[in-house]
Design an enzyme around this catalytic site. Sequence first.
Site, PDB file in Angstrom:
ATOM      1  N   GLU A   1       1.455 -11.563  -2.920  1.00 41.08           N
ATOM      2  CA  GLU A   1       0.229 -11.230  -2.742  1.00 41.08           C
ATOM      3  C   GLU A   1      -0.557 -11.446  -4.175  1.00 41.08           C
ATOM      4  OE1 GLU A   1       1.895  -9.230  -1.940  1.00 41.08           O
ATOM      5  OE2 GLU A   1       0.819  -7.671  -1.475  1.00 41.08           O
TER       6      GLU A   1
ATOM      7  N   CYS B   1       6.437  -4.622   0.659  1.00 39.89           N
ATOM      8  CA  CYS B   1       6.277  -3.290   0.072  1.00 39.89           C
ATOM      9  C   CYS B   1       6.342  -2.424   0.857  1.00 39.89           C
ATOM     10  CB  CYS B   1       5.347  -3.185  -0.582  1.00 39.89           C
ATOM     11  SG  CYS B   1       5.695  -1.354  -1.952  1.00 39.89           S
TER      12      CYS B   1
ATOM     13  N   GLY C   1       1.073  -1.542   0.352  1.00 39.79           N
ATOM     14  CA  GLY C   1       0.141  -0.063   0.139  1.00 39.79           C
ATOM     15  C   GLY C   1       0.556   1.108   0.023  1.00 39.79           C
ATOM     16  N   GLU C   2       0.740   2.238   0.479  1.00 39.33           N
ATOM     17  CA  GLU C   2       1.464   3.222   0.545  1.00 39.33           C
ATOM     18  C   GLU C   2       1.667   3.636   2.012  1.00 39.33           C
ATOM     19  OE1 GLU C   2       2.493   5.643  -1.316  1.00 39.33           O
ATOM     20  OE2 GLU C   2       2.129   4.302  -2.744  1.00 39.33           O
ATOM     21  N   SER C   3       2.949   4.191   2.303  1.00 38.13           N
ATOM     22  CA  SER C   3       3.746   3.740   4.202  1.00 38.13           C
ATOM     23  C   SER C   3       3.744   4.717   4.876  1.00 38.13           C
ATOM     24  CB  SER C   3       5.510   3.099   3.528  1.00 38.13           C
ATOM     25  OG  SER C   3       5.881   4.392   3.647  1.00 38.13           O
TER      26      SER C   3
ATOM     27  N   ILE D   1       6.217  -3.185  -7.545  1.00 37.10           N
ATOM     28  CA  ILE D   1       5.326  -1.866  -7.890  1.00 37.10           C
ATOM     29  C   ILE D   1       6.014  -0.370  -7.461  1.00 37.10           C
ATOM     30  CG2 ILE D   1       2.777  -1.261  -7.821  1.00 37.10           C
ATOM     31  CD1 ILE D   1       3.142  -2.935  -9.497  1.00 37.10           C
ATOM     32  N   ARG D   2       6.514   0.461  -7.900  1.00 37.56           N
ATOM     33  CA  ARG D   2       6.649   1.253  -7.189  1.00 37.56           C
ATOM     34  C   ARG D   2       7.687   0.693  -5.652  1.00 37.56           C
ATOM     35  NH1 ARG D   2       4.849   7.154  -7.545  1.00 37.56           N
ATOM     36  NH2 ARG D   2       5.014   6.572  -5.307  1.00 37.56           N
TER      37      ARG D   2
ATOM     38  N   ARG E   1      12.909   3.547  -0.659  1.00 36.41           N
ATOM     39  CA  ARG E   1      12.261   4.174  -0.922  1.00 36.41           C
ATOM     40  C   ARG E   1      11.338   4.522  -2.596  1.00 36.41           C
ATOM     41  NH1 ARG E   1       8.213   7.926   1.627  1.00 36.41           N
ATOM     42  NH2 ARG E   1       6.369   7.158   0.361  1.00 36.41           N
TER      43      ARG E   1
ATOM     44  N   HIS F   1       5.629  -8.184  -4.011  1.00 35.32           N
ATOM     45  CA  HIS F   1       4.151  -8.543  -3.669  1.00 35.32           C
ATOM     46  C   HIS F   1       3.962 -10.213  -4.409  1.00 35.32           C
ATOM     47  CE1 HIS F   1       2.901  -4.537  -2.979  1.00 35.32           C
ATOM     48  NE2 HIS F   1       4.042  -4.185  -4.011  1.00 35.32           N
TER      49      HIS F   1
END
Lengths: 292, 204
Positions: free
Chosen positions: B188, B84, B52-54, B138-139, B111, B186
Amino acid sequence: MPEQNRYELNKNLAQMLKGGVIMDVTTPEQAKIAEAAGAAAVMALERIPADIRAAGGVSRMSDPKMIKGIQDAVSIPVMAKCRIGHFAEAQILQAIEIDYIDESEVLSPADDVFHINKREFNVPFVCGAKDLGEALRRIEEGASMIRTKGEPGTGDIVQAVRHMRLMNQEIARISSLREDELFNRAKELQVSYDLVRYVHDHKKLPVVNFAAGGVATPADAALMMQLGAEGVFVGSGIFKSGNPAKRAAAIVQAVTNYTDAKLIAKLSEDLGEAMVGINEQEIALLMAERGK
Amino acid sequence: MSNAKPQIGVLAVQGAFIEHERILESLGVEVFEIRQLHDLDHHLDGLVLPGGESTVQGKLLRDLGLFEPLRQKIANGLPVLATCAGAILLAEHIAGENKAHFATLPAVIRRNAYGRQLGSFLTENEVAHIGKVPQTFIRAPFFESVGNDVEVLSRTASINTDANATSATKQIVAVKYKNQIALSFHPELNSDTSIHQYFLNLVK
């Protein structure tokens, strides 16, 4: 031609945004406020929809320099809008390595028939949809994320609610069809059988679906999440309000705990003035009718 | 331990937590979501910190009062699988930033280390103790350095920029330190369940 796996990777980025709030910002300072308040991504644009509506005239892609300023200011994903059908604007946004392009009805459409062939791009696209057919047509064209097409810049949630409910009803209906009825449904929706088949088998869209348009309060966000949105876009609702940082943070928390009314009651206290808003009957221009 | 199913809590404040839940459920464990402090009343055998976004997750952890209780559980040996954004939450240092989150993993993480979304990629690579697995970045972040006691499980180079990378120039993308497994990628998002199975071996 995009590289192999690109479409899958672009759908994956939308999955990472789930449960999050994507906020409209017009300056690096606003972007930093949004990031600090817990935005999962920001939408960089020169004017927020409420001001676009007030200003009138033709509304276009933002100045790339302004977008780059926002990219430099934050570490979260940065999105930007191009006009419906304006693939040259989309090429420019890809050239500055935008994380997501919103082919958006908020801007003046550049083409009244054709949407962008999004399959030709490496960067991902999000598109608005009022119903299932529109969503699947955009996905067919290569969109890797969908949002409702609630009326932008109004602070009125009624259309986002209408779109989300309609989408859910149509998905439920397809799921209940016999397999031999899916071919005709594909014809009616003007999309491929494979997409209709996916919806039938999985009871959901093949991409992430967010709410957008008219979200102004933590309660609006909770409403859309309970109706099945996987996250929300907040446009004018934050920086057109009395206390943007506090309102933004409250909406972020409401999206995480969208069924906890006690918590949302607390979050809704003392947020200052919400954006004034206009009702759908009071406006001359329905942006949601742009693009089908 | 009794025959009861292991109970795994998945941090569900933001991001791709449902994807982890589905894989864990398919492996026969009991899964519950952690969204608020009272969710920690639940018995907890293992923890998943999803992608997600940390920045968002770090803020919500603090706003919701989850931060300190979870940090203590991790520091006290609760098995953790972090992917991530989750790996960023665990790292002691985030390159170029003053602030860290749980800081229970002796490592420096960077990051968005492979760039923006155009730098995202899918590859397949060896992970120690597990074998070849798909790796979706992903990013994504990667580890710039790790402490002496941290085991490096996998090194990968971006297929976009480093097609000819040697083992020396590949980046650290998976590590294990005591009870903590942290990944840049990821697992998942793919159908391969071997990483989650490896994590569940730590739990039992």
